[in-house]
Motif scaffolding. Structure first.
Motif, PDB file in Angstrom:
ATOM      1  N   MET A  74       0.806  -1.220   0.000  1.00 53.86           N
ATOM      2  CA  MET A  74       0.000   0.000   0.000  1.00 53.86           C
ATOM      3  C   MET A  74       0.840   1.271   0.000  1.00 53.86           C
ATOM      4  N   ASP A  75       2.078   1.200   0.482  1.00 57.20           N
ATOM      5  CA  ASP A  75       2.874   2.420   0.626  1.00 57.20           C
ATOM      6  C   ASP A  75       3.517   2.828  -0.690  1.00 57.20           C
ATOM      7  N   VAL A  76       3.804   4.105  -0.797  1.00 58.68           N
ATOM      8  CA  VAL A  76       4.507   4.660  -1.952  1.00 58.68           C
ATOM      9  C   VAL A  76       5.656   5.526  -1.450  1.00 58.68           C
ATOM     10  N   VAL A  77       6.588   5.806  -2.337  1.00 62.84           N
ATOM     11  CA  VAL A  77       7.666   6.721  -1.976  1.00 62.84           C
ATOM     12  C   VAL A  77       7.167   8.162  -2.126  1.00 62.84           C
ATOM     13  N   PRO A  78       7.742   9.099  -1.384  1.00 58.19           N
ATOM     14  CA  PRO A  78       7.291  10.497  -1.481  1.00 58.19           C
ATOM     15  C   PRO A  78       7.590  11.112  -2.842  1.00 58.19           C
ATOM     16  N   VAL A  79       6.862  12.160  -3.166  1.00 53.89           N
ATOM     17  CA  VAL A  79       7.143  12.988  -4.344  1.00 53.89           C
ATOM     18  C   VAL A  79       8.080  14.093  -3.898  1.00 53.89           C
ATOM     19  N   TRP A 100      -2.033   8.423 -14.587  1.00 53.83           N
ATOM     20  CA  TRP A 100      -0.836   9.119 -14.125  1.00 53.83           C
ATOM     21  C   TRP A 100      -0.897   9.329 -12.613  1.00 53.83           C
ATOM     22  N   GLY A 101       0.257   9.191 -11.974  1.00 52.52           N
ATOM     23  CA  GLY A 101       0.329   9.512 -10.560  1.00 52.52           C
ATOM     24  C   GLY A 101       1.286   8.628  -9.795  1.00 52.52           C
ATOM     25  N   ARG A 102       1.706   9.129  -8.632  1.00 62.31           N
ATOM     26  CA  ARG A 102       2.580   8.370  -7.755  1.00 62.31           C
ATOM     27  C   ARG A 102       1.891   7.083  -7.304  1.00 62.31           C
ATOM     28  N   GLY A 103       2.567   5.970  -7.536  1.00 59.61           N
ATOM     29  CA  GLY A 103       2.023   4.677  -7.169  1.00 59.61           C
ATOM     30  C   GLY A 103       1.220   3.997  -8.258  1.00 59.61           C
ATOM     31  N   SER A 104       1.011   4.661  -9.396  1.00 59.55           N
ATOM     32  CA  SER A 104       0.238   4.019 -10.465  1.00 59.55           C
ATOM     33  C   SER A 104       0.905   2.718 -10.891  1.00 59.55           C
ATOM     34  N   VAL A 105       2.242   2.753 -11.018  1.00 59.41           N
ATOM     35  CA  VAL A 105       3.014   1.567 -11.384  1.00 59.41           C
ATOM     36  C   VAL A 105       3.448   0.797 -10.139  1.00 59.41           C
ATOM     37  N   ASP A 106       3.918   1.510  -9.149  1.00 58.26           N
ATOM     38  CA  ASP A 106       4.511   0.883  -7.953  1.00 58.26           C
ATOM     39  C   ASP A 106       3.720   1.259  -6.705  1.00 58.26           C
ATOM     40  N   MET A 107       2.667   0.521  -6.341  1.00 55.40           N
ATOM     41  CA  MET A 107       2.048  -0.479  -7.182  1.00 55.40           C
ATOM     42  C   MET A 107       0.544  -0.523  -6.933  1.00 55.40           C
ATOM     43  N   LYS A 108      -0.050   0.675  -6.892  1.00 57.85           N
ATOM     44  CA  LYS A 108      -1.484   0.734  -6.596  1.00 57.85           C
ATOM     45  C   LYS A 108      -2.334   0.246  -7.765  1.00 57.85           C
ATOM     46  N   GLY A 109      -1.769   0.316  -8.969  1.00 57.22           N
ATOM     47  CA  GLY A 109      -2.476  -0.276 -10.099  1.00 57.22           C
ATOM     48  C   GLY A 109      -2.603  -1.778  -9.941  1.00 57.22           C
ATOM     49  N   LEU A 352       5.899 -15.828  -7.368  1.00 59.52           N
ATOM     50  CA  LEU A 352       6.148 -15.230  -8.672  1.00 59.52           C
ATOM     51  C   LEU A 352       5.839 -13.745  -8.587  1.00 59.52           C
ATOM     52  N   ILE A 353       6.347 -12.992  -9.555  1.00 59.85           N
ATOM     53  CA  ILE A 353       6.046 -11.562  -9.642  1.00 59.85           C
ATOM     54  C   ILE A 353       5.453 -11.299 -11.010  1.00 59.85           C
ATOM     55  N   TYR A 354       4.251 -10.728 -11.013  1.00 58.65           N
ATOM     56  CA  TYR A 354       3.606 -10.383 -12.280  1.00 58.65           C
ATOM     57  C   TYR A 354       2.646  -9.223 -12.030  1.00 58.65           C
ATOM     58  N   GLY A 355       2.857  -8.150 -12.770  1.00 60.99           N
ATOM     59  CA  GLY A 355       1.982  -7.006 -12.591  1.00 60.99           C
ATOM     60  C   GLY A 355       2.115  -5.999 -13.711  1.00 60.99           C
ATOM     61  N   PRO A 356       1.166  -5.073 -13.796  1.00 58.97           N
ATOM     62  CA  PRO A 356       1.141  -4.105 -14.888  1.00 58.97           C
ATOM     63  C   PRO A 356       2.164  -2.994 -14.692  1.00 58.97           C
ATOM     64  N   GLY A 357       2.653  -2.480 -15.820  1.00 59.15           N
ATOM     65  CA  GLY A 357       3.537  -1.324 -15.772  1.00 59.15           C
ATOM     66  C   GLY A 357       5.000  -1.679 -15.909  1.00 59.15           C
ATOM     67  N   SER A 358       5.807  -0.644 -16.054  1.00 58.69           N
ATOM     68  CA  SER A 358       7.253  -0.790 -16.209  1.00 58.69           C
ATOM     69  C   SER A 358       7.968  -0.335 -14.943  1.00 58.69           C
ATOM     70  N   LEU A 359       8.845  -1.181 -14.434  1.00 57.86           N
ATOM     71  CA  LEU A 359       9.628  -0.819 -13.257  1.00 57.86           C
ATOM     72  C   LEU A 359      10.504   0.403 -13.529  1.00 57.86           C
ATOM     73  N   ASP A 360      10.806   0.642 -14.801  1.00 61.79           N
ATOM     74  CA  ASP A 360      11.632   1.806 -15.154  1.00 61.79           C
ATOM     75  C   ASP A 360      10.983   3.124 -14.750  1.00 61.79           C
ATOM     76  N   LEU A 361       9.658   3.135 -14.559  1.00 61.50           N
ATOM     77  CA  LEU A 361       8.951   4.371 -14.210  1.00 61.50           C
ATOM     78  C   LEU A 361       8.748   4.522 -12.708  1.00 61.50           C
ATOM     79  N   ALA A 362       9.060   3.487 -11.943  1.00 65.59           N
ATOM     80  CA  ALA A 362       8.830   3.526 -10.495  1.00 65.59           C
ATOM     81  C   ALA A 362       9.745   4.551  -9.840  1.00 65.59           C
ATOM     82  N   HIS A 363       9.213   5.246  -8.839  1.00 67.37           N
ATOM     83  CA  HIS A 363       9.959   6.195  -8.004  1.00 67.37           C
ATOM     84  C   HIS A 363      10.414   7.427  -8.785  1.00 67.37           C
ATOM     85  N   LYS A 364       9.904   7.633  -9.982  1.00 66.84           N
ATOM     86  CA  LYS A 364      10.351   8.742 -10.823  1.00 66.84           C
ATOM     87  C   LYS A 364       9.208   9.716 -11.076  1.00 66.84           C
TER      88      LYS A 364
END
Length: 406
Positions: A74-79, A100-109, A352-364
């Motif tokens: 549930m947690d996200v990193v700060p903006v 768009w938004g903080r946590g969309s990829v990591d990982m509230k989506g 296993l790990i499987y989820g939507p989005g690109s890790l390259d966009l996390a925390h950015k």
């Protein structure tokens, strides 16, 4: 399983609701309330918030079968740089087909997708038990919130819904350790440094030895990472004084078979003939957090590498479900640590790990998730749930075998 238009709208709506709640590590209370409310609204059989603040939703099938877990934190990193964002980081705007938004990829989506997917499946098609866990503090205390949930439970398989993209499934992950290095010296006036013993110089020399260490490689997991990320000295401010203390932090990604002790011993070996080696010490870092419920969590910052092999029944089930949805996903090793580092690496649960989005966009800045991936991942999770009658009785992992094939 093809989602109805109503379920698609609900997944998008709930993902937006979660993104609009910041919820940093230790501050997930509002997010937990939203998750528990959604699970109850969707008809989960049991919804529990434990003493650490994790939310556990349970759905019982109509036939006996395994217990599988879908997990998301549930947690996200700060903006830290809101001016760098093209859209409000907590606005959950939909622009150009993406959320768009903080946590969309990591990982509230991914969290929204698995919560809704669990409820979307007809109970008559579910064998066994489906648990969906919304965990705390993953961004600081990786896996420890999930570990509290799993203690004392029999679980046959687990998916953490971190971003892999639709065409990859992580079947293993590297380990990690933060190693704290302390160098001692002797303080003196900076105008007469020969009367002192500069701890920064000692730490720099020791760091050079460590940087020169041969890096280990593995045919499946790749090359380990040993990186110096922080240094501090005392006295501080250092005006007028030769420092007698220097602390440095190494952040490392580990290969299979490495233990906390074996890894730190390599640092000591690198300094065997080093002048003043007795004044340099190493110990694993510790991370602590006060949960939003008031409970305190603290752990040594070491996690082993893990692998769920191709012959594991749960992995075969998931790969079959992917195929049935028309997705051919390449098995990969996740190069960061996740909650699966505890479920698989420490507790031996096939994960296993499987989820939507690109890790390259996390925390950015400008983190965003394509809506199509969000919805497709939910369809995959539903397909997995429908195929829960896989062969039981397989042994859980107890070790990581670096010779295993992906």
């Amino acid at each position: 399983m093809k989602l109805t238009a109503a379920w698609q709208e609900e997944i998008i709506r709930f993902a937006q609701e979660l993104i609009r709640i910041p919820g940093f590590s230790g501050e997930e209370g509002r997010t937990a309330e939203a998750v528990a409310r959604q699970m109850r609204r969707l008809g989960y059989d049991e919804v529990e918030v434990d003493r650490w603040g994790n939310v556990i939703g349970t759905i019982h099938g109509t036939r006996p079968g395994p217990t599988i877990v879908f997990d998301g934190h549930m947690d996200v990193v700060p903006v830290r740089d809101p001016e760098a964002w093209e859209h409000d980081p907590y606005g959950a705007e939909i622009v150009d087909g993406a959320l768009w938004g903080r946590g969309s990829v990591d990982m509230k989506g991914g969290l929204a997708a698995c919560i809704c997917a669990g409820a979307s499946v007809d109970r008559a098609k579910i064998s066994g038990t489906v648990m969906v866990t919304a965990t705390i503090a993953e961004e600081l205390l990786i896996g420890r919130g999930l570990g509290k949930i799993l203690e004392g439970r029999k679980v046959d398989g687990l998916i953490t819904c971190e971003p892999t993209g639709l065409r990859q499934i992580a079947v293993g992950g590297v380990g990690r350790i933060t190693a704290e290095m302390t160098a001692r010296g002797l303080t003196a006036h900076s105008s007469k440094p020969h009367l002192g013993d500069n701890a920064i110089y000692r730490a720099m020399d020791a760091a050079s030895r460590i940087r020169a260490m041969p890096r280990r490689t593995d045919p499946v997991f790749g090359t380990e990472v040993i990186e110096l990320v922080e240094m501090k000295s005392k006295p501080s401010p250092g005006n007028g004084s030769v420092p007698d203390y220097c602390w440095a932090l190494w952040e490392c990604r580990l290969l299979p078979g490495e233990t906390c002790d074996s890894f730190l011993q390599r640092f000591h070996t690198a300094l065997q003939d080093f002048p003043g080696a007795e004044k340099v010490t190493f110990e694993p870092g510790r991370i602590a957090i006060d949960c939003y419920t008031g409970e305190h969590l603290e752990h040594e910052d070491f996690l082993p590498a893990w692998l769920t092999p191709a012959e594991e029944p749960f992995r075969r089930l998931v790969e079959q479900a992917l195929s049935l949805t028309g997705i051919q996903a390449e098995p990969v090793i996740f190069r960061a640590c996740t909650n699966a580092s505890v479920s698989a690496g420490i507790m031996g649960i096939p994960s296993l790990i499987y989820g939507p989005g690109s890790l390259d966009l996390a925390h950015k800045p400008n983190e965003h998730l394509p809506i199509a991936e969000l919805l497709a991942s939910a369809e995959v999770y539903a397909a997995i749930i429908e195929r829960t009658g896989f062969t039981q009785g397989s042994e859980h992992l107890s070790k990581v075998d670096s010779s295993s094939k992906l």
